[in-house]
Design an enzyme around this catalytic site. Sequence first.
Site, PDB file in Angstrom:
ATOM      1  N   CYS A  13      -8.168  -2.379  -0.384  1.00 38.72           N
ATOM      2  CA  CYS A  13      -6.748  -2.699  -0.188  1.00 38.72           C
ATOM      3  C   CYS A  13      -6.529  -3.703   0.958  1.00 38.72           C
ATOM      4  O   CYS A  13      -5.721  -4.638   0.835  1.00 38.72           O
ATOM      5  CB  CYS A  13      -5.957  -1.431   0.043  1.00 38.72           C
ATOM      6  SG  CYS A  13      -6.672  -0.312   1.247  1.00 38.72           S
ATOM      7  N   HIS A  38       0.077  -1.359   4.758  1.00 38.37           N
ATOM      8  CA  HIS A  38      -0.793  -1.824   5.839  1.00 38.37           C
ATOM      9  C   HIS A  38      -0.239  -3.115   6.460  1.00 38.37           C
ATOM     10  O   HIS A  38       0.431  -3.912   5.786  1.00 38.37           O
ATOM     11  CB  HIS A  38      -2.190  -2.170   5.298  1.00 38.37           C
ATOM     12  CG  HIS A  38      -3.001  -0.985   4.852  1.00 38.37           C
ATOM     13  ND1 HIS A  38      -2.664   0.320   5.112  1.00 38.37           N
ATOM     14  CD2 HIS A  38      -4.175  -0.935   4.168  1.00 38.37           C
ATOM     15  CE1 HIS A  38      -3.579   1.123   4.605  1.00 38.37           C
ATOM     16  NE2 HIS A  38      -4.505   0.393   4.018  1.00 38.37           N
TER      17      HIS A  38
END
Length: 388
Positions: A183, A296
Site C-alpha cells: 500500500c 497513510h
Amino acid sequence: MQAAASAHRLHLFSPFASPSLSQPLAKPCAIRVRNPAAATVRMALREDGPSVAVVGVTGAVGQEFLRVLSDRDFPYRDIRLLASRRSAGKRITFEDREYTVEELRPESFDGIDIALFSAGGSISKEFGPVAVERGTIVVDNSSAFRMVPEVPLVIPEVNPEAMSHIKLKGRSGKGALIANPNCSTIICLMAATPLHRHAKVVRMVVSTYQAASGAGAAAMEELVQQTREVLDGKEPTCNIFKKQYAFNLFSHNAAVLPNGYNEEEMKLVKETRKIWNDTNVKVTATCIRVPVMRAHAESVNLQFEKPMDEDTARQILEGAAGVVVIDDRDSNHFPTPLDVSSKDDVAVGRIRQDLSLDGNLGLDIFVCGDQIRKGAALNAIQIAEKLL
Ligand SMILES: NC(=O)c1ccc[n+]([C@@H]2O[C@H](COP(=O)([O-])OP(=O)(O)OC[C@H]3O[C@@H](n4cnc5c(N)ncnc54)[C@H](OP(=O)(O)O)[C@@H]3O)[C@@H](O)[C@H]2O)c1
C-alpha cells in the site's frame, strides 16, 4: 475518479460514521453500497461478466472490495464470498442479495474466473496456486508473490503493460497470478511516477506515517479501544501492536531485518525497482505507525536526473490520473489522511524545490492516500477491470 459519495455506504471501519467499531466484526455484515435508484438503471450482475470470488471478505480489505465492486459497477456473473472457518455461515447482503460466507477450500475456485485475495500471505501461498491451477486469475493483495519475477506487480496508472499478456480463460487465457503492490508503494508511486516519467528519479527518500487500517480490522478496533481506555485513565489493551498506540507513534511493526530496515521499508525499495523496471533507482525509507484510523501519509524527497522545477511538477501532478493536488500555501492547507479517507485519488501537496540540491534537481512532496482503497481494494479491482 473519486468514488461516488453514496448516502447508502456503510462505513464499517469509520469510528466517526459507525458504532460498529466498538463491536466485534463477527456478525452478519450488511454491505449495501448501491444507490437503490441507480440500481434499477445499472446492474452489475451480468450473464457475460466473470465469475468472481473474494477471499478474506470479512476483513478490512475484503469489505472494501465489496464497496469498490459496487461503486464501480464491476460486471460479474456471480460472486462467491470466502473467509476462514470462523466466518463460514455468516450472511452478507451485497447489492440487494444475501450471500453466505463460505469456508475457503480448494473447490471454492471451481468455475471462478477472477479471485480477489486479501487473507494474508500464508493463505495466498497455499491457495493462490490452487486457484491458478483451476484456471482462475488471482489478484493478490499480500506480499507472497510480489517479487516473483514472472508475477506482474501492477499499478494500473503506472505499469499496465506488465499484465498485458494475461487473459481470462474465456478469452483463450489461463490461470495466472497478478500481485498488488504494498500500500505505501502504491501511494508513493502514484505521485512519483508522473514526475519520474518527466525527469527520471535517480534517488527517492520516503518517510511514512501509516494508519491503523493498514494492519487490518482488529488493529483499528484496538486503536479505538486504547483511545477510550487512555482517556478513562485505564491501562491500554495491547494485543495487536504490543505497545501503546493511542496518543503515541512507533516504528512500523513489520519485522526488522539484519540490515536494520524493516520489511515494510524494504518493500518500498524493492517494489519500486520492479514496478519502474529500473534496478538502478536508489530508494531509502523509514516507516512509522501513527494513531490515525485510516489512510497513510508519506513525505517523499525526489532527486532527478534532469531539472524539475516546482511549477512544472505541480502542472504534471494536476494532470496525472488518480492524483489530486491540495497545495494551498496561503492558507496552509495540504493533504491530510481525513481528506482522502474512502476516496479513490491520492492527494499531493507541499510541492517544493529541495533547497539542498542545486539546479532544480530535487523536489519535496507530501502524499496522502487511502491504503485500504487505492492501496489495496481499488488497485486490485482496477487490475481486474483490465481483464474484462
Ligand atoms: N489493510 C490494508 O490496508 C492492506 C493494504 C494492502 C494489503 N493488505 C493485505 O491484505 C491482506 C488482508 O489484510 P486486512 O487488513 O484486510 O486483514 P484483516 O482485516 O485481518 O482480514 C483478514 C481476512 O483474512 C481472512 N482469513 C484469515 N485466515 C483465513 C483462513 N485460514 N482462510 C480463509 N480466510 C482467512 C479473515 O477471515 P475471518 O474473518 O474468517 O478470520 C479475514 O477475512 C493481508 O495480506 C494484508 O497484508 C492489507
